[in-house]
Each structure stands twice: as C-alpha cells, then as structure tokens.
Scaffold this motif. Structure first.
Motif, PDB file in Angstrom:
ATOM      1  N   MET A 162      42.228  71.407 -56.274  1.00  0.00           N
ATOM      2  CA  MET A 162      41.096  70.819 -56.968  1.00  0.00           C
ATOM      3  C   MET A 162      41.589  70.183 -58.271  1.00  0.00           C
ATOM      4  O   MET A 162      42.336  70.818 -59.010  1.00  0.00           O
ATOM      5  CB  MET A 162      40.049  71.897 -57.245  1.00  0.00           C
ATOM      6  CG  MET A 162      38.778  71.351 -57.846  1.00  0.00           C
ATOM      7  SD  MET A 162      37.414  72.518 -57.971  1.00  0.00           S
ATOM      8  CE  MET A 162      36.928  72.651 -56.268  1.00  0.00           C
ATOM      9  N   PRO A 163      41.177  68.953 -58.552  1.00  0.00           N
ATOM     10  CA  PRO A 163      41.620  68.289 -59.781  1.00  0.00           C
ATOM     11  C   PRO A 163      41.180  69.048 -61.031  1.00  0.00           C
ATOM     12  O   PRO A 163      40.120  69.670 -61.062  1.00  0.00           O
ATOM     13  CB  PRO A 163      40.935  66.920 -59.721  1.00  0.00           C
ATOM     14  CG  PRO A 163      40.505  66.734 -58.321  1.00  0.00           C
ATOM     15  CD  PRO A 163      40.312  68.099 -57.737  1.00  0.00           C
ATOM     16  N   LYS A 164      42.017  68.936 -62.059  1.00  0.00           N
ATOM     17  CA  LYS A 164      41.705  69.527 -63.364  1.00  0.00           C
ATOM     18  C   LYS A 164      41.426  68.396 -64.340  1.00  0.00           C
ATOM     19  O   LYS A 164      42.276  67.540 -64.567  1.00  0.00           O
ATOM     20  CB  LYS A 164      42.878  70.361 -63.855  1.00  0.00           C
ATOM     21  CG  LYS A 164      43.160  71.567 -62.997  1.00  0.00           C
ATOM     22  CD  LYS A 164      44.361  72.327 -63.505  1.00  0.00           C
ATOM     23  CE  LYS A 164      44.638  73.508 -62.585  1.00  0.00           C
ATOM     24  NZ  LYS A 164      45.864  74.196 -62.955  1.00  0.00           N
ATOM     25  N   VAL A 165      40.210  68.408 -64.892  1.00  0.00           N
ATOM     26  CA  VAL A 165      39.766  67.340 -65.787  1.00  0.00           C
ATOM     27  C   VAL A 165      39.514  67.915 -67.175  1.00  0.00           C
ATOM     28  O   VAL A 165      38.726  68.849 -67.331  1.00  0.00           O
ATOM     29  CB  VAL A 165      38.485  66.660 -65.248  1.00  0.00           C
ATOM     30  CG1 VAL A 165      38.016  65.570 -66.206  1.00  0.00           C
ATOM     31  CG2 VAL A 165      38.721  66.103 -63.846  1.00  0.00           C
ATOM     32  N   GLY A 166      40.180  67.338 -68.166  1.00  0.00           N
ATOM     33  CA  GLY A 166      39.971  67.730 -69.551  1.00  0.00           C
ATOM     34  C   GLY A 166      38.941  66.831 -70.209  1.00  0.00           C
ATOM     35  O   GLY A 166      39.041  65.605 -70.129  1.00  0.00           O
ATOM     36  N   ILE A 167      37.950  67.434 -70.820  1.00  0.00           N
ATOM     37  CA  ILE A 167      36.941  66.709 -71.596  1.00  0.00           C
ATOM     38  C   ILE A 167      37.389  66.824 -73.051  1.00  0.00           C
ATOM     39  O   ILE A 167      37.270  67.898 -73.653  1.00  0.00           O
ATOM     40  CB  ILE A 167      35.536  67.305 -71.374  1.00  0.00           C
ATOM     41  CG1 ILE A 167      35.164  67.233 -69.894  1.00  0.00           C
ATOM     42  CG2 ILE A 167      34.508  66.603 -72.263  1.00  0.00           C
ATOM     43  CD1 ILE A 167      33.983  68.109 -69.505  1.00  0.00           C
ATOM     44  N   ILE A 168      37.949  65.765 -73.590  1.00  0.00           N
ATOM     45  CA  ILE A 168      38.550  65.802 -74.921  1.00  0.00           C
ATOM     46  C   ILE A 168      37.519  65.403 -75.966  1.00  0.00           C
ATOM     47  O   ILE A 168      37.037  64.272 -75.976  1.00  0.00           O
ATOM     48  CB  ILE A 168      39.795  64.902 -74.991  1.00  0.00           C
ATOM     49  CG1 ILE A 168      40.842  65.422 -74.002  1.00  0.00           C
ATOM     50  CG2 ILE A 168      40.347  64.851 -76.413  1.00  0.00           C
ATOM     51  CD1 ILE A 168      42.090  64.578 -73.903  1.00  0.00           C
ATOM     52  N   LEU A 169      37.196  66.348 -76.823  1.00  0.00           N
ATOM     53  CA  LEU A 169      36.255  66.121 -77.917  1.00  0.00           C
ATOM     54  C   LEU A 169      37.041  65.525 -79.081  1.00  0.00           C
ATOM     55  O   LEU A 169      37.844  66.205 -79.718  1.00  0.00           O
ATOM     56  CB  LEU A 169      35.577  67.431 -78.309  1.00  0.00           C
ATOM     57  CG  LEU A 169      34.644  67.438 -79.500  1.00  0.00           C
ATOM     58  CD1 LEU A 169      33.653  66.294 -79.468  1.00  0.00           C
ATOM     59  CD2 LEU A 169      33.928  68.765 -79.587  1.00  0.00           C
ATOM     60  N   GLY A 170      36.836  64.231 -79.313  1.00  0.00           N
ATOM     61  CA  GLY A 170      37.696  63.454 -80.196  1.00  0.00           C
ATOM     62  C   GLY A 170      37.287  63.349 -81.647  1.00  0.00           C
ATOM     63  O   GLY A 170      37.734  62.433 -82.328  1.00  0.00           O
ATOM     64  N   ALA A 187      30.382  70.288 -64.363  1.00  0.00           N
ATOM     65  CA  ALA A 187      30.664  71.558 -63.690  1.00  0.00           C
ATOM     66  C   ALA A 187      29.737  71.790 -62.500  1.00  0.00           C
ATOM     67  O   ALA A 187      30.148  72.408 -61.506  1.00  0.00           O
ATOM     68  CB  ALA A 187      30.569  72.707 -64.688  1.00  0.00           C
ATOM     69  N   LYS A 188      28.512  71.293 -62.578  1.00  0.00           N
ATOM     70  CA  LYS A 188      27.557  71.448 -61.477  1.00  0.00           C
ATOM     71  C   LYS A 188      28.004  70.713 -60.214  1.00  0.00           C
ATOM     72  O   LYS A 188      27.571  71.039 -59.118  1.00  0.00           O
ATOM     73  CB  LYS A 188      26.174  70.917 -61.874  1.00  0.00           C
ATOM     74  CG  LYS A 188      25.449  71.759 -62.868  1.00  0.00           C
ATOM     75  CD  LYS A 188      24.112  71.113 -63.212  1.00  0.00           C
ATOM     76  CE  LYS A 188      23.421  71.825 -64.343  1.00  0.00           C
ATOM     77  NZ  LYS A 188      22.171  71.142 -64.732  1.00  0.00           N
ATOM     78  N   ARG A 189      28.856  69.709 -60.367  1.00  0.00           N
ATOM     79  CA  ARG A 189      29.285  68.892 -59.239  1.00  0.00           C
ATOM     80  C   ARG A 189      30.174  69.681 -58.265  1.00  0.00           C
ATOM     81  O   ARG A 189      30.183  69.391 -57.078  1.00  0.00           O
ATOM     82  CB  ARG A 189      30.042  67.658 -59.748  1.00  0.00           C
ATOM     83  CG  ARG A 189      29.172  66.709 -60.542  1.00  0.00           C
ATOM     84  CD  ARG A 189      30.000  65.689 -61.324  1.00  0.00           C
ATOM     85  NE  ARG A 189      30.993  65.021 -60.518  1.00  0.00           N
ATOM     86  CZ  ARG A 189      30.849  63.812 -59.979  1.00  0.00           C
ATOM     87  NH1 ARG A 189      29.749  63.118 -60.194  1.00  0.00           N
ATOM     88  NH2 ARG A 189      31.816  63.268 -59.260  1.00  0.00           N
ATOM     89  N   GLY A 190      30.983  70.591 -58.781  1.00  0.00           N
ATOM     90  CA  GLY A 190      31.845  71.399 -57.933  1.00  0.00           C
ATOM     91  C   GLY A 190      33.019  70.649 -57.321  1.00  0.00           C
ATOM     92  O   GLY A 190      33.652  71.146 -56.390  1.00  0.00           O
ATOM     93  N   ASP A 191      33.341  69.466 -57.849  1.00  0.00           N
ATOM     94  CA  ASP A 191      34.412  68.658 -57.263  1.00  0.00           C
ATOM     95  C   ASP A 191      35.713  68.690 -58.051  1.00  0.00           C
ATOM     96  O   ASP A 191      36.705  68.093 -57.651  1.00  0.00           O
ATOM     97  CB  ASP A 191      33.948  67.218 -57.093  1.00  0.00           C
ATOM     98  CG  ASP A 191      33.417  66.607 -58.383  1.00  0.00           C
ATOM     99  OD1 ASP A 191      33.465  67.270 -59.445  1.00  0.00           O
ATOM    100  OD2 ASP A 191      32.935  65.457 -58.334  1.00  0.00           O
ATOM    101  N   ALA A 192      35.719  69.394 -59.180  1.00  0.00           N
ATOM    102  CA  ALA A 192      36.911  69.506 -60.020  1.00  0.00           C
ATOM    103  C   ALA A 192      36.709  70.673 -60.976  1.00  0.00           C
ATOM    104  O   ALA A 192      35.594  71.177 -61.127  1.00  0.00           O
ATOM    105  CB  ALA A 192      37.144  68.213 -60.800  1.00  0.00           C
TER     106      ALA A 192
END
Length: 185
Positions: A1-9, A29-34
């Motif tokens: 499963m892909p790992k996606v970082g949400i970067i708070l800039g 997170a609700k999507r369940g795809d990563a």
C-alpha cells in the motif's frame, strides 16, 4: 500500500494549516487506498539550511536533517499543505525541501493551498521547485480562500466542492505513484 505524507508547510503561530492538514488526513484516510500521515514541519526543528554539504551528496551532519530524511525517504508520494506568503511558499517549507535531495526523487506530489487568492501562486512555485528534484506533480489541486473557506479568517469551514477536488487530486496522486514505482526500484 502506498505511503503518502501530508506535509504541513507552515510553522507560523496561529496558522490555519493545522486544520487544513487534519481535514486532508481525515478525508484521505477514509479512502483506504494508501497509508496517509501528517508530517508537521514544526516537529522537525529544521533551522535555516545549516548543512555544510549540498543535499545532493546525501551526507547529513545534523540530527534534525537525519530525522527529516528518515521521515521523507520511505514515503511514496506527498500532499503539500501550504499557505501563500507574499505570492510564494513559506521559507520554512522551502528550507525543508532543500535539506533533502534523493528522498524526493521519482515520487508524486499534490497540493492543498490556502490564502487570500487560494494560494495558487504558492502551488506554481512548488511545482517549479519540485520539478528540479524529479517530483511529478499532479494537475488537480485544492485552493482554499481565507475569505470564504475560513470563518473570521481562522475557523476552517471548507466549501462542499473542495472534498470532490481533494479526492480527484488524490486519485491522480496515486496514479502517478503507481507509474513512478518502477523508477524507485
């Protein structure tokens, strides 16, 4: 499963970005795809670029750089949550990007921006910066207006259409991630 970082800039006191990053994370997170995780630059104690060796060499001398590298390297894609300051991105976000080099390569990025005009110029600048680091940026992004998506310019109340745009952006992000995986080995 892909790992996606949400970067708070942004690290500015009273920043609107925390609420925006939470919103992105909750919907994603609700999507369940990563696997989605927030990386708050405030947690990394990155100083103004203080590494004596260029990032392209991959030699890091300071613990804060090593920590930032360890957080970014295993990620497959990024969502940059950024305000627009004076028609560009915050200095702290530019420094965070400049601290690293190979950790960004052959990955995908999407954007959620906010500002008086939705932060659109910050997205344009990020696209240029990330292209130099071999990051593929997706076409769709979310632009939030501090006048219409924040009550009293501070309480986040996104318009209904933004959720659809966010999901489209995440779809594109994961498509690009899948296309770039062979380049990452």
């Amino acid at each position: 499963m892909p790992k996606v970082g949400i970067i708070l800039g942004s690290t500015r006191p009273g920043r609107n970005g925390e609420a925006v990053a939470r919103w992105v994370h909750e919907l994603a997170a609700k999507r369940g795809d990563a696997e989605y995780q927030v990386l708050d630059l405030q947690d990394y104690d990155l100083r103004h670029l203080d590494e004596p060796t260029p990032a392209a060499a991959g030699v890091y001398h300071h613990d804060h750089t090593k920590s930032w590298s360890a957080a970014v390297a295993p990620l497959d894609a990024f969502v940059f949550v950024t305000p627009e300051y004076n028609h560009s991105i915050p200095g702290v976000l530019k420094d965070a990007i400049d601290f690293l080099y190979e950790e960004w390569a052959n990955k995908a990025a999407g954007f959620v921006s906010y500002g008086v005009d939705g932060g659109v110029r910050s997205v344009g600048h990020l696209r240029d910066i990330l292209a130099t680091l071999r990051v593929a940026t997706v076409q769709m992004y979310v632009a939030l207006s501090v006048a219409t998506d924040f009550e009293n310019f501070s309480d986040f109340r996104p318009a209904a259409g933004h959720e659809e745009r966010l999901n489209t952006m995440l779809d594109q992000l994961l498509e690009w991630d899948a296309a770039l995986q062979p380049l990452r080995g």
